[in-house]
Design a protein around this motif. Sequence first.
Motif, PDB file in Angstrom:
ATOM      1  N   THR A 121       0.165 -14.809  21.209  1.00  0.00           N
ATOM      2  CA  THR A 121      -0.449 -13.481  21.173  1.00  0.00           C
ATOM      3  C   THR A 121      -0.049 -12.686  22.433  1.00  0.00           C
ATOM      4  O   THR A 121       0.533 -11.665  22.841  1.00  0.00           O
ATOM      5  N   ALA A 122      -0.274 -13.660  23.544  1.00  0.00           N
ATOM      6  CA  ALA A 122      -0.017 -13.019  24.814  1.00  0.00           C
ATOM      7  C   ALA A 122       1.415 -12.792  25.102  1.00  0.00           C
ATOM      8  O   ALA A 122       1.855 -11.951  25.997  1.00  0.00           O
ATOM      9  N   LEU A 123       2.314 -13.647  24.434  1.00  0.00           N
ATOM     10  CA  LEU A 123       3.717 -13.501  24.638  1.00  0.00           C
ATOM     11  C   LEU A 123       4.220 -12.245  23.918  1.00  0.00           C
ATOM     12  O   LEU A 123       5.344 -12.258  23.760  1.00  0.00           O
ATOM     13  N   GLY A 124       3.413 -11.525  23.167  1.00  0.00           N
ATOM     14  CA  GLY A 124       3.962 -10.607  22.229  1.00  0.00           C
ATOM     15  C   GLY A 124       4.439 -11.030  20.798  1.00  0.00           C
ATOM     16  O   GLY A 124       5.167 -10.223  20.007  1.00  0.00           O
ATOM     17  N   GLY A 168      11.169 -19.939  16.268  1.00  0.00           N
ATOM     18  CA  GLY A 168      10.899 -18.349  15.837  1.00  0.00           C
ATOM     19  C   GLY A 168      11.261 -17.450  16.701  1.00  0.00           C
ATOM     20  O   GLY A 168      12.435 -17.363  17.326  1.00  0.00           O
ATOM     21  N   GLY A 169      10.530 -16.597  16.980  1.00  0.00           N
ATOM     22  CA  GLY A 169      10.706 -15.307  17.832  1.00  0.00           C
ATOM     23  C   GLY A 169      10.688 -15.850  19.336  1.00  0.00           C
ATOM     24  O   GLY A 169      11.154 -15.062  20.137  1.00  0.00           O
ATOM     25  N   LEU A 170      10.454 -16.897  19.664  1.00  0.00           N
ATOM     26  CA  LEU A 170      10.539 -17.584  21.046  1.00  0.00           C
ATOM     27  C   LEU A 170      11.863 -17.962  21.382  1.00  0.00           C
ATOM     28  O   LEU A 170      12.259 -18.293  22.693  1.00  0.00           O
ATOM     29  N   ALA A 171      12.846 -18.112  20.272  1.00  0.00           N
ATOM     30  CA  ALA A 171      14.182 -18.657  20.557  1.00  0.00           C
ATOM     31  C   ALA A 171      14.973 -17.927  21.560  1.00  0.00           C
ATOM     32  O   ALA A 171      15.541 -18.447  22.438  1.00  0.00           O
ATOM     33  N   THR A 173      13.893 -16.360  24.206  1.00  0.00           N
ATOM     34  CA  THR A 173      13.611 -16.507  25.431  1.00  0.00           C
ATOM     35  C   THR A 173      13.670 -18.034  26.143  1.00  0.00           C
ATOM     36  O   THR A 173      14.332 -18.141  27.231  1.00  0.00           O
ATOM     37  N   LEU A 174      13.658 -19.030  25.124  1.00  0.00           N
ATOM     38  CA  LEU A 174      14.062 -20.394  25.450  1.00  0.00           C
ATOM     39  C   LEU A 174      15.673 -20.333  25.910  1.00  0.00           C
ATOM     40  O   LEU A 174      16.039 -21.168  26.836  1.00  0.00           O
ATOM     41  N   HIS A 175      16.491 -19.753  25.025  1.00  0.00           N
ATOM     42  CA  HIS A 175      17.983 -19.637  25.350  1.00  0.00           C
ATOM     43  C   HIS A 175      17.965 -19.123  26.734  1.00  0.00           C
ATOM     44  O   HIS A 175      18.965 -19.517  27.387  1.00  0.00           O
ATOM     45  N   ALA A 176      17.179 -17.924  27.084  1.00  0.00           N
ATOM     46  CA  ALA A 176      17.462 -17.169  28.470  1.00  0.00           C
ATOM     47  C   ALA A 176      17.182 -18.430  29.569  1.00  0.00           C
ATOM     48  O   ALA A 176      17.496 -18.191  30.484  1.00  0.00           O
TER      49      ALA A 176
END
Length: 314
Positions: A121-124, A168-171, A173-176
Motif C-alpha cells: 500500500t505504501a508503494l502505491g 506483479g505491479g512491482l516488476a 521497479t525491480l527491473h529498474a
Amino acid sequence: MSFEVLSREFRSTVGVGGRVTALFLLAASALAAAAPAPAREGKLLLTGGVSSIDGAAGGGLTPWALTGSYASVGQFGASAYLTRLRTQDYGLTGYGVATSFDERIELSLARQDFDTGRTGTALGLPGLRLKQDIFALKLRIAGDAVLDSDTWMPQIAIGLERKRLDAGGLAPTLHALGADDRGTDVYLSATKLLLAQGVLLNTTLRATKANQNGLLGFGGTARDRYKLLPEFSVAWLLRRNLAIGAEYRFKPDNLNPSLLGNGLAEDDWKDLFIAWAPGKNLSLTLAWVDLGRIVPAVVDRHQSGAYLSAQVAF
C-alpha cells in the motif's frame, strides 16, 4: 502465541486459499495412491527431514543432504507440504510436492505466495502479492547419514533450485534496480547424524543472487554476481518422533545500496523449531522465525513471527 491460536490462523489461511487447499489435498491424495507401500518401511522416523520453504527436504529455512520421504534404497517415495509464515507486517503461504528415488535423487516443485501487506500500500500497490515458483533437484553424492552415523563421514548432496518470480505491479521497479525475475541457486549440503546421541548437524553452502530468497528478484545494480553463503542447522531428537532445533541462514545484500539508499537492505534469517511426527505419513513443524528487516525504507523493524508447516510423506 499459543499452538492453539497458531493452529486457528493456519486453518483460516487454508480456508481462504481455496485453490491452495484443493491443490494440496489433490497432491496428497495422488501421492498416497502412487507411492509404493514398501517406502513406508524405509528410513527411520524424521530422518527424511521436513519440507523447507523452497520445497527441498531439510529444515524450514535450509535444505539438508537428506532426501525427502521415507523411500530407502531401491524405493520411490513422495511428499507434499503446506506452510504458513506470519510476521508483524507480512505473510507467506507455501506449498509443494516432492519425489525421491533410491535415497539418492530428489525432485521438488514449490509455490510461494507473499502478502506484502501495508508495504504494498505504501508503494502505491495495495493488495500486492509476490508469487514464486521453484523447481529443485538434489543428488546425494557421498555418505549415508544412518549407515555412517558411527563414523565422521557425513551424507553429502548437491542441489539446484530454479526460481521464477511474478512480482506483479512491482516488476518495473525491480527491473529498474537491475533485478531479474529468474534465477538459479546452487548448493552443497553436508549432514551428519549422530544416531546414538540423537543429534543432527547440517552445513549448506549456497551460491545465490536471490534477493529475499528471490521474492525481490535476483541480483541488482549494487551487486550482480553470485555470492557463496553458509547455512547451518542443528536438531536434537528428544524422542524418536519429536525434535527441536535451530537454523541460521546468511543472506546476500544485492539491492543495498540502491536508488533507494539502504531502503532494501537484507538481513540474515534464523529460527527455532520443534518438529513432531505422530506417524511416518505426517509431520508438523512449529517455529519462531526472525527474518530481519524487509524493505526497511517502509517498515524499519525486524520481522519475526510464527511458522507452521504440515507434511505428508510416503
